[in-house]
Design an enzyme around this catalytic site. Structure first.
Site, mmCIF file in Angstrom:
data_model
loop_
_atom_site.group_PDB
_atom_site.id
_atom_site.type_symbol
_atom_site.label_atom_id
_atom_site.label_comp_id
_atom_site.label_asym_id
_atom_site.label_seq_id
_atom_site.Cartn_x
_atom_site.Cartn_y
_atom_site.Cartn_z
ATOM 1 C CG HIS A 96 -1.920 1.113 1.233
ATOM 2 N ND1 HIS A 96 -1.678 2.353 1.661
ATOM 3 C CD2 HIS A 96 -3.269 0.999 0.872
ATOM 4 C CE1 HIS A 96 -2.648 3.139 1.371
ATOM 5 N NE2 HIS A 96 -3.529 2.459 0.931
ATOM 6 C CD GLU A 168 -5.344 1.427 -2.974
ATOM 7 O OE1 GLU A 168 -6.802 1.370 -2.826
ATOM 8 O OE2 GLU A 168 -4.518 1.318 -2.033
ATOM 9 N N GLY A 174 -7.447 8.757 0.021
ATOM 10 C CA GLY A 174 -7.743 9.447 1.296
ATOM 11 C C GLY A 174 -8.438 10.812 1.259
ATOM 12 C CB SER A 214 -11.414 9.167 -3.686
ATOM 13 O OG SER A 214 -10.543 9.936 -2.897
#
Ligand code: PEP
Length: 256
Positions: A96, A168, A174, A214
């Site tokens: 991540h 991502e 975020g 998002s």
């Protein structure tokens, strides 16, 4: 029709009881959905064991947010693939952007973790994605390809069958994230698909490509409609159980 994957990483949010309550609700929601919809929740290490006990693994996998690459040894503070396998973990989220950014994880290190995950018969979910500077420098594809090629370099073609990828983009994730346009997502997913097919032939066609960053109630349907989007990896929106439920039930109604 191939499977649709819908997962969430709880990061360092939600307390112990809150997580178990959340997982109980996910379990209820997934009781009657098709096996073509694969849901997964990735909570903190603290709750994994109990979460697995409370979950029907078939409908809802429980995963880890990180993992050491070594089976055992003098590595204080680490959690090994052997330990995670023993308690029934199905999927390991690896790389991540927060792990890369705040904990210095490199592509080379991630390649070892990906290999360890496969060796211990779990599924690595390798996260890739460019940051804002890389995007602005037209280096998105190059960044993602580097992360993919190095991250998967230790696997044989046969082993690549077990891999899942989450695209991502860092700028999309975020509180301050801007969701990527579905057409942009499809463009990058096509680049990844081509790379995977070069690495693994037809197997590359089967490797699930998830988008995360998002995802919300206004964009999930269009994202899911894209040819090379096999699922969504959802943060804040999925942490509200009713919103996660809407997405899961939509996929169950429209994609099975
Ligand atoms: C994430 O941080 O990986 C993520 C997808 O979060 P969000 O959906 O909240 O942007």
């Amino acid at each position: 029709m191939s499977k649709i994957y819908l997962g969430t990483n709880l990061k360092m949010f939600k307390g112990y009881q809150e997580t178990l309550e959340y997982i109980k609700r996910v379990n209820e929601i997934t009781q009657n959905i098709s096996s073509d919809i694969q849901v997964f929740v990735i909570p903190s290490f603290l709750t994994i064991s109990e979460a697995i006990e409370k979950t029907q693994q078939k409908n809802c996998w429980i995963g880890s947010q990180n993992m050491a690459s070594i089976a055992e040894g003098a590595y204080t503070g680490e959690i090994s693939p052997k330990q995670l396998k023993e308690i029934g973990v199905t999927i390991n989220e690896l790389g991540h952007s927060e792990r890369r950014q705040f904990f210095g994880e490199t592509d080379q290190e991630l390649a070892k973790k990906v290999k360890a995950s496969v060796d211990f018969k779990m599924r690595p979910l390798l996260c890739v994605g460019e940051n804002a500077l890389e995007k602005d420098s037209n280096a998105s594809s190059a960044t993602v390809l580097r992360q993919l090629q190095i991250g998967l370099a230790k696997l044989t073609v046969e082993e690549l069958k077990n891999v899942m990828i989450a695209y991502e983009p860092v700028w999309a994730i975020g509180e301050n994230g801007v969701p990527a346009e579905p057409t942009y997502v499809e463009e990058i997913h096509q680049v990844m698909r081509d790379c995977l097919m070069t690495l693994a032939g037809e197997i590359g066609q089967e490797i699930p490509l998830l988008y995360g960053g998002s995802v919300n109630l206004a964009n999930y349907q269009e994202l899911l409609s894209k040819k090379n989007v096999d699922g969504l990896f959802i943060g804040r929106t999925a942490w509200e159980i009713e919103k996660f439920k809407e997405i899961i039930l939509f996929a169950n109604k429209n994609y099975v």
